[in-house]
Design a protein around this motif. Structure first.
Motif, PDB file in Angstrom:
ATOM      1  N   PHE A 402     -39.020  -3.661  51.360  1.00  0.00           N
ATOM      2  CA  PHE A 402     -39.433  -4.751  50.475  1.00  0.00           C
ATOM      3  C   PHE A 402     -40.562  -5.595  51.069  1.00  0.00           C
ATOM      4  CE2 PHE A 402     -38.990  -9.221  49.128  1.00  0.00           C
ATOM      5  CZ  PHE A 402     -39.371  -9.067  47.809  1.00  0.00           C
ATOM      6  N   LEU A 405     -43.744  -3.630  51.086  1.00  0.00           N
ATOM      7  CA  LEU A 405     -44.287  -3.516  49.728  1.00  0.00           C
ATOM      8  C   LEU A 405     -44.921  -4.832  49.288  1.00  0.00           C
ATOM      9  CD1 LEU A 405     -41.527  -1.503  47.824  1.00  0.00           C
ATOM     10  CD2 LEU A 405     -43.855  -0.753  48.330  1.00  0.00           C
ATOM     11  N   LEU A 406     -44.239  -5.933  49.606  1.00  0.00           N
ATOM     12  CA  LEU A 406     -44.748  -7.237  49.233  1.00  0.00           C
ATOM     13  C   LEU A 406     -46.103  -7.494  49.886  1.00  0.00           C
ATOM     14  CD1 LEU A 406     -43.515  -9.500  47.453  1.00  0.00           C
ATOM     15  CD2 LEU A 406     -42.751 -10.605  49.564  1.00  0.00           C
ATOM     16  N   THR A 414     -44.956  -5.382  42.926  1.00  0.00           N
ATOM     17  CA  THR A 414     -43.631  -5.015  43.421  1.00  0.00           C
ATOM     18  C   THR A 414     -42.562  -5.264  42.360  1.00  0.00           C
ATOM     19  OG1 THR A 414     -44.261  -5.494  45.711  1.00  0.00           O
ATOM     20  CG2 THR A 414     -41.902  -5.472  45.202  1.00  0.00           C
ATOM     21  N   TYR A 418     -39.816  -2.947  39.983  1.00  0.00           N
ATOM     22  CA  TYR A 418     -38.378  -3.173  39.856  1.00  0.00           C
ATOM     23  C   TYR A 418     -37.974  -3.373  38.394  1.00  0.00           C
ATOM     24  CZ  TYR A 418     -38.057  -3.769  44.939  1.00  0.00           C
ATOM     25  OH  TYR A 418     -38.078  -3.572  46.297  1.00  0.00           O
TER      26      TYR A 418
END
Length: 458
Positions: A402, A405-406, A414, A418
């Motif tokens: 996470f 990715l952020l 991102t 989701y």
């Protein structure tokens, strides 16, 4: 099928509630030890000078232990019982909490969180099974959801501890708080009985009769024993190899698919990284942690709502609606992170609140109920192990990636990703997961065997 009556709540309800509340302390520890890192991480990063990758390792290390704990505990519980494994989990919770609080380095903190993960994985597998096998059919959904309620309470307690010790950077005290509920679970389980279904499966019918008399207040005990024994007699091929039987596979597809899509929807990014998300919108560390306490309180309230409707609305309908709202709320969060500006913090907070409400009332309520109901008795522990291994495995991948990715994609992209997964979860729930409300575990198993599908749709 042998007809039997529901227990009289006035005679049996108190005993059942007491047993389930003690067992569900395992859920509270699950929630606390997974949620506490969200605030502690802000100070651990400073003390140990962590990179984003190393921060991800500290957060996700608990999930490595959880995968091992989940995969091993189910088959062991099929052999030795649910109760002894829950006592062992309580001991691991205590050891891990002390070790994390005393860790002098990032490496030893990671090791301590792996130990905590073993306990979390065991609790996530065994507490829902224990409660499901104790509960009467008409109240099973709500009672199994007590585990999820305790998880959310544990998360709120973790957030409160984060805030209480934030001014002094006391992340070690944040971990040590979990020692008390670990003692409550361990001592409490010593005095609780084994589940009647495990007792009957292992030939201890008289013990099962005594437990059922305590749980049901004497109502329909003999009929329930006959039904459980009948399912035991029809079932062959226990253990992991029993999962390969064709008539069991549809249940596994539904149960494991729910775990993978549920975790891939980003549900735990809010739990682990809520302060980080709020800091992305411009809040300071203390304000971000305080906002997260509010999110935790919303989580508890949403879970209470979900508990009260799951046995009326049904598992599938609740999950489908909730996943759709999750998709919308994450899309709004992506927009808030994308546009920035003075309105972004309020918009992001509102989107996260809506997301948490949807998750708490739907996905988090049914995620443990559905597999405990679908899987047949002889492989229930083993099937839950494989199912929760999938849950924690996807959880691990999401938590580990996470922050990266952020950093690489930005918050907007991102959370758009989701949101797409949440939409896929809604379709999966509507098309693949069967309804199980109001049916005994033995009726569900009989339908699974007869039709080659987990159960009928109403």
């Amino acid at each position: 099928m042998v007809a039997r009556s529901e227990p009289d709540p006035g005679t049996a309800g108190g005993s059942t509630r007491g047993i389930i509340t003690v067992a569900a302390v395992g859920g509270l520890l699950f929630g606390y030890d997974t949620g506490v890192i969200s605030g502690a991480l802000l100070f651990i990063e400073q003390d140990f000078t962590l990179t984003p990758l190393l921060s991800g390792v500290v957060v996700s290390s608990i999930l490595v232990g959880a995968m091992v704990g989940a995969l091993s505990s189910g088959s062991l519980s099929d052999r030795f019982g649910r109760r002894p494994l829950l006592i062992a989990a309580a001991l691991l919770f205590a050891i891990g909490s002390v070790a994390a609080a005393a860790a002098p380095s990032a490496a030893l903190l990671v090791a301590a969180r792996v130990v905590l993960g073993l306990a979390v994985g065991m609790a996530s597998t065994l507490v829902p099974v224990y409660i499901s096998e104790m509960a009467a059919a008409g109240r099973r959904g709500r009672l199994v959801a007590v585990n999820q309620l305790m998880i959310t309470i544990g998360i709120v307690l973790a957030y409160a501890a984060n805030y209480a010790f934030a001014d002094v950077g006391g992340w070690r005290a944040m971990f040590l708080v979990a020692l008390l509920p670990a003692a409550v679970l361990g001592v409490g389980m010593v005095f609780l009985p084994e589940t009647p279904r495990f007792l009957i499966r292992t030939g201890r019918t008289e013990e099962a009769r005594a437990v059922l008399a305590r749980l049901r207040g004497g109502a329909g005990v003999e009929a329930e024993i006959a039904e459980i024994a009948g399912a035991r007699g029809e079932t062959g091929g226990a253990g992991l190899r029993g999962l390969l039987r064709p008539w069991v596979r549809p249940a596994l597809v539904a149960g494991i698919g729910l775990q993978i899509l549920g975790q891939a929807s980003g549900v735990n990014t809010v739990i682990y990284y809520a302060p980080t998300i709020f800091r992305e919108t411009g809040l300071e560390a203390s304000g971000a942690i305080l906002a997260t306490v509010g999110i935790g309180a919303v989580n508890v309230v949403g879970t209470l709502v979900g508990m009260n409707v799951v046995d009326r609305w049904g598992r599938t309908r609740l999950l489908t609606a909730g996943a759709a709202v999750m998709a919308v709320s994450l899309a709004v969060l992506a927009v808030a992170l994308g546009i920035g500006g003075p309105a972004a913090p309020a918009l992001a907070f509102g989107a996260v609140v809506l997301y948490v409400v949807a998750v708490a009332t739907s996905l988090n309520v049914v995620v443990f109920i559905i597999p405990t109901e679908l899987y047949p008795l002889s492989v229930r522990g083993s099937a839950m192990s494989v199912t929760l291994f999938a849950n924690w495995g996807m959880n691990f991948l999401v938590a580990l990636t996470f922050l990266s990715l952020l950093e690489a994609l930005g918050g907007a992209a991102t959370f758009w990703a989701y949101a797409a997964v949440c939409a896929a979860l809604a379709l999966f729930a509507a098309r693949v997961i069967p309804e199980t409300k109001g049916r005994t575990l033995e009726q569900i198993e009989a339908d699974l065997r007869a039709a080659g599908t987990p159960t009928h749709r109403p």
